[in-house]
Design a protein around this motif. Structure first.
Motif, PDB file in Angstrom:
ATOM      1  N   LEU A  22       0.853  -1.265   0.031  1.00  9.67           N
ATOM      2  CA  LEU A  22      -0.035   0.207  -0.148  1.00  9.67           C
ATOM      3  C   LEU A  22       0.636   1.166   0.094  1.00  9.67           C
ATOM      4  CD1 LEU A  22      -2.993  -0.844   2.369  1.00  9.67           C
ATOM      5  CD2 LEU A  22      -2.985  -0.648  -0.034  1.00  9.67           C
ATOM      6  N   GLU A  23       1.868   1.374   0.855  1.00  7.53           N
ATOM      7  CA  GLU A  23       2.689   2.583   0.914  1.00  7.53           C
ATOM      8  C   GLU A  23       3.192   2.993  -0.321  1.00  7.53           C
ATOM      9  OE1 GLU A  23       5.731   4.668   4.110  1.00  7.53           O
ATOM     10  OE2 GLU A  23       6.004   2.499   3.747  1.00  7.53           O
ATOM     11  N   ALA A  24       3.817   1.988  -0.957  1.00  2.17           N
ATOM     12  CA  ALA A  24       4.537   2.579  -2.458  1.00  2.17           C
ATOM     13  C   ALA A  24       3.579   2.637  -3.450  1.00  2.17           C
ATOM     14  CB  ALA A  24       5.389   1.308  -2.923  1.00  2.17           C
ATOM     15  N   LEU A  25       2.632   2.163  -3.253  1.00  3.61           N
ATOM     16  CA  LEU A  25       1.348   2.823  -4.348  1.00  3.61           C
ATOM     17  C   LEU A  25       0.635   3.972  -4.281  1.00  3.61           C
ATOM     18  CD1 LEU A  25      -0.617  -1.118  -4.468  1.00  3.61           C
ATOM     19  CD2 LEU A  25       0.587   0.086  -6.332  1.00  3.61           C
ATOM     20  N   GLY A  78     -12.503   1.520   2.656  1.00  3.57           N
ATOM     21  CA  GLY A  78     -12.900   0.547   1.863  1.00  3.57           C
ATOM     22  C   GLY A  78     -11.691  -0.500   1.531  1.00  3.57           C
ATOM     23  N   VAL A  79     -10.554   0.088   0.990  1.00  6.10           N
ATOM     24  CA  VAL A  79      -9.651  -0.722   0.501  1.00  6.10           C
ATOM     25  C   VAL A  79      -8.757  -1.760   1.878  1.00  6.10           C
ATOM     26  CG1 VAL A  79      -7.315  -0.780  -0.489  1.00  6.10           C
ATOM     27  CG2 VAL A  79      -9.247   0.540  -1.418  1.00  6.10           C
ATOM     28  N   PRO A  80      -8.556  -1.097   2.771  1.00  5.68           N
ATOM     29  CA  PRO A  80      -7.890  -1.901   3.893  1.00  5.68           C
ATOM     30  C   PRO A  80      -8.982  -2.804   4.370  1.00  5.68           C
ATOM     31  CG  PRO A  80      -7.305   0.351   4.403  1.00  5.68           C
ATOM     32  CD  PRO A  80      -8.341   0.380   3.117  1.00  5.68           C
ATOM     33  N   LEU A  81     -10.411  -2.431   4.318  1.00  3.33           N
ATOM     34  CA  LEU A  81     -11.316  -3.546   4.825  1.00  3.33           C
ATOM     35  C   LEU A  81     -11.392  -4.729   3.966  1.00  3.33           C
ATOM     36  CD1 LEU A  81     -13.956  -1.070   6.221  1.00  3.33           C
ATOM     37  CD2 LEU A  81     -12.411  -2.800   7.770  1.00  3.33           C
ATOM     38  N   ALA A  82     -11.514  -4.488   2.550  1.00  2.67           N
ATOM     39  CA  ALA A  82     -11.632  -5.211   1.354  1.00  2.67           C
ATOM     40  C   ALA A  82     -10.142  -6.363   1.532  1.00  2.67           C
ATOM     41  CB  ALA A  82     -11.287  -4.684  -0.192  1.00  2.67           C
ATOM     42  N   ILE A  83      -9.011  -5.794   1.826  1.00  2.20           N
ATOM     43  CA  ILE A  83      -7.805  -6.858   2.071  1.00  2.20           C
ATOM     44  C   ILE A  83      -8.014  -7.717   2.979  1.00  2.20           C
ATOM     45  CG2 ILE A  83      -5.465  -6.793   2.547  1.00  2.20           C
ATOM     46  CD1 ILE A  83      -5.063  -4.121   1.337  1.00  2.20           C
ATOM     47  N   VAL A 102      -7.366   6.350  -8.896  1.00  2.00           N
ATOM     48  CA  VAL A 102      -6.551   5.922  -7.957  1.00  2.00           C
ATOM     49  C   VAL A 102      -6.881   4.569  -7.225  1.00  2.00           C
ATOM     50  CG1 VAL A 102      -5.170   6.389  -5.797  1.00  2.00           C
ATOM     51  CG2 VAL A 102      -5.462   8.228  -7.315  1.00  2.00           C
ATOM     52  N   ILE A 103      -7.992   4.676  -6.580  1.00  2.00           N
ATOM     53  CA  ILE A 103      -8.552   3.255  -6.333  1.00  2.00           C
ATOM     54  C   ILE A 103      -8.723   2.057  -7.011  1.00  2.00           C
ATOM     55  CG2 ILE A 103     -10.660   2.128  -4.968  1.00  2.00           C
ATOM     56  CD1 ILE A 103     -11.069   5.133  -4.022  1.00  2.00           C
ATOM     57  N   ASN A 104      -9.203   2.335  -8.467  1.00  2.00           N
ATOM     58  CA  ASN A 104      -9.032   1.322  -9.344  1.00  2.00           C
ATOM     59  C   ASN A 104      -7.517   0.836  -9.659  1.00  2.00           C
ATOM     60  OD1 ASN A 104     -12.022   1.423  -9.505  1.00  2.00           O
ATOM     61  ND2 ASN A 104     -11.825   3.128 -11.190  1.00  2.00           N
ATOM     62  N   ALA A 105      -6.693   1.802  -9.839  1.00  2.00           N
ATOM     63  CA  ALA A 105      -5.146   1.320  -9.869  1.00  2.00           C
ATOM     64  C   ALA A 105      -4.507   0.629  -8.783  1.00  2.00           C
ATOM     65  CB  ALA A 105      -4.435   2.518 -10.241  1.00  2.00           C
ATOM     66  N   VAL A 106      -5.021   0.917  -7.557  1.00  2.00           N
ATOM     67  CA  VAL A 106      -4.338   0.119  -6.370  1.00  2.00           C
ATOM     68  C   VAL A 106      -4.950  -1.108  -6.258  1.00  2.00           C
ATOM     69  CG1 VAL A 106      -4.517   0.619  -3.774  1.00  2.00           C
ATOM     70  CG2 VAL A 106      -3.886   2.363  -5.048  1.00  2.00           C
ATOM     71  N   SER A 107      -6.406  -0.982  -6.600  1.00  2.00           N
ATOM     72  CA  SER A 107      -7.119  -2.456  -6.178  1.00  2.00           C
ATOM     73  C   SER A 107      -6.712  -3.430  -7.473  1.00  2.00           C
ATOM     74  CB  SER A 107      -8.613  -2.309  -6.610  1.00  2.00           C
ATOM     75  OG  SER A 107      -9.199  -1.451  -5.593  1.00  2.00           O
ATOM     76  N   GLU A 108      -6.253  -2.965  -8.593  1.00  2.00           N
ATOM     77  CA  GLU A 108      -5.868  -3.761  -9.678  1.00  2.00           C
ATOM     78  C   GLU A 108      -4.413  -4.339  -9.184  1.00  2.00           C
ATOM     79  OE1 GLU A 108      -5.321  -3.806 -14.339  1.00  2.00           O
ATOM     80  OE2 GLU A 108      -6.303  -2.311 -13.501  1.00  2.00           O
ATOM     81  N   ALA A 109      -3.518  -3.524  -8.863  1.00  5.38           N
ATOM     82  CA  ALA A 109      -2.131  -3.850  -8.437  1.00  5.38           C
ATOM     83  C   ALA A 109      -2.189  -4.876  -7.356  1.00  5.38           C
ATOM     84  CB  ALA A 109      -1.470  -2.321  -7.914  1.00  5.38           C
ATOM     85  N   LEU A 110      -2.941  -4.705  -6.227  1.00  5.40           N
ATOM     86  CA  LEU A 110      -3.276  -5.582  -5.226  1.00  5.40           C
ATOM     87  C   LEU A 110      -3.907  -6.716  -5.616  1.00  5.40           C
ATOM     88  CD1 LEU A 110      -4.017  -3.024  -2.279  1.00  5.40           C
ATOM     89  CD2 LEU A 110      -1.957  -4.048  -2.788  1.00  5.40           C
ATOM     90  N   GLY A 111      -4.605  -7.066  -6.787  1.00  2.52           N
ATOM     91  CA  GLY A 111      -5.285  -7.945  -7.393  1.00  2.52           C
ATOM     92  C   GLY A 111      -6.726  -8.196  -6.341  1.00  2.52           C
ATOM     93  N   LEU A 112      -7.300  -7.025  -6.000  1.00  2.00           N
ATOM     94  CA  LEU A 112      -8.651  -7.031  -5.208  1.00  2.00           C
ATOM     95  C   LEU A 112      -9.725  -7.166  -6.011  1.00  2.00           C
ATOM     96  CD1 LEU A 112      -7.845  -4.218  -2.714  1.00  2.00           C
ATOM     97  CD2 LEU A 112      -7.950  -6.779  -2.143  1.00  2.00           C
ATOM     98  N   THR A 113     -10.398  -8.429  -6.218  1.00  2.00           N
ATOM     99  CA  THR A 113     -11.432  -8.625  -7.039  1.00  2.00           C
ATOM    100  C   THR A 113     -12.869  -8.228  -6.077  1.00  2.00           C
ATOM    101  OG1 THR A 113     -11.492 -10.836  -6.233  1.00  2.00           O
ATOM    102  CG2 THR A 113     -10.348 -10.480  -8.311  1.00  2.00           C
ATOM    103  N   ASN A 114     -12.961  -7.862  -5.163  1.00  2.00           N
ATOM    104  CA  ASN A 114     -13.960  -7.675  -4.409  1.00  2.00           C
ATOM    105  C   ASN A 114     -14.243  -6.127  -4.151  1.00  2.00           C
ATOM    106  OD1 ASN A 114     -11.794  -7.214  -2.600  1.00  2.00           O
ATOM    107  ND2 ASN A 114     -12.776  -8.044  -0.811  1.00  2.00           N
TER     108      ASN A 114
END
Length: 208
Positions: A22-25, A78-83, A102-114
Motif C-alpha cells: 500500500l505505501e509504495a502504491l 474500503g480498501v484496507p477492509l477489502a484486504i 487511484v482506487i481502481n489502480a491500487v485495487s488492480e495492483a493488489l489483485g482485489l477482486t472484491n
C-alpha cells in the motif's frame, strides 16, 4: 507495516503482501493525484490503514457481506477492509472521479477482486448493503438522510445492519437523537495517541 501486524497478527501471507504494498502504491499515485494530504502520506499506516481497520476490531464481517463506503476519497476505509475481508463485497463511492481512478489502480495492483467503484453522489445509488461505512464525511443526521433505504433486510452479522462511522471528538450533541447508537472507542483497541478521541459509531438502520 509493523503497526498492522502488531494488532492483526493472524494475517495470511497474501494479506501481508497486499498491506505491505500500500505505501509504495499510494506514494506513487499521490504524487500524481493528491488523495492523501502530504502530511499524512508518511503516516499512511497509522492515520489511514490502521484507522480504517478500527472497524475490523468492532466487527468481523461474515463472508458474503456487502459494504458500501460513502465518500471513500483515496479508498479509506474500503480498501484496507477489502484486504482484511476478501470474501465480502465492497462498493466504494465518491463524487470526485479522479480519486476513484487511484482506487481502481491500487485495487488492480493488489489483485482485489472484491472492490468496485462508482462516481456518483450516494443518494442516487439504488442498492442495499449489510453495512454502510465512512470516515466523517458529514454530521450523522445528514449522513442518515443520504443512506436512507440502502440497508439490506437480511441480517448476517452479529451487529445489526446499518452504519459504521469513523469519527473523532465529542459526539454527544450529534448523536443524542439516536437511541440505538453505540460508540466503540478505538483507544480500547489501539494504544497510539492518534486514536485517543477516535471512535467507531454503530447505528443500526431499518430496511425500508
Amino acid at each position: 507495516m509493523d503497526l498492522i501486524l502488531k494488532y492483526f497478527p493472524d494475517l495470511t501471507e497474501h494479506q501481508i503482501e497486499q498491506f505491505s504494498a500500500l505505501e509504495a502504491l499510494y506514494k506513487d499515485w499521490n504524487s500524481k493525484i493528491n488523495v492523501v494530504s502530504r502530511k499524512d502520506i508518511d503516516e499512511l499506516y497509522l492515520r489511514h490503514v490502521l484507522h480504517s481497520l478500527g472497524i475490523a476490531k468492532v466487527i468481523k464481517f461474515t463472508d458474503g457481506s456487502s459494504i458500501l463506503d460513502v465518500g471513500t476519497g483515496g479508498g479509506f476505509p474500503g480498501v484496507p477492509l477489502a484486504i482484511m475481508f476478501p470474501n465480502c463485497q465492497f462498493h466504494l463511492v465518491d463524487s470526485i472521479n479522479k480519486k476513484l481512478k487511484v482506487i481502481n489502480a491500487v485495487s488492480e495492483a493488489l489483485g482485489l477482486t472484491n472492490v468496485r467503484t462508482t462516481h456518483s453522489r450516494v443518494e442516487v445509488i439504488n442498492e442495499t448493503y449489510d453495512f454502510i461505512v465512512s470516515r466523517a464525511v458529514t454530521a450523522m443526521p445528514e449522513f442518515t438522510k443520504w443512506v436512507k433505504g440502502k440497508t439490506a433486510k437480511k441480517q448476517r452479522n452479529e451487529l445489526k445492519n446499518g452504519i459504521l462511522y469513523l469519527k473523532g471528538g465529542d459526539l454527544t450533541e450529534e448523536l443524542k437523537q439516536y437511541t440505538t447508537v453505540k460508540a466503540y472507542l478505538l483507544s480500547d483497541y489501539f494504544e497510539e495517541d492518534f486514536f485517543e478521541t477516535k471512535k467507531v459509531i454503530h447505528l443500526p438502520l431499518k430496511h425500508r
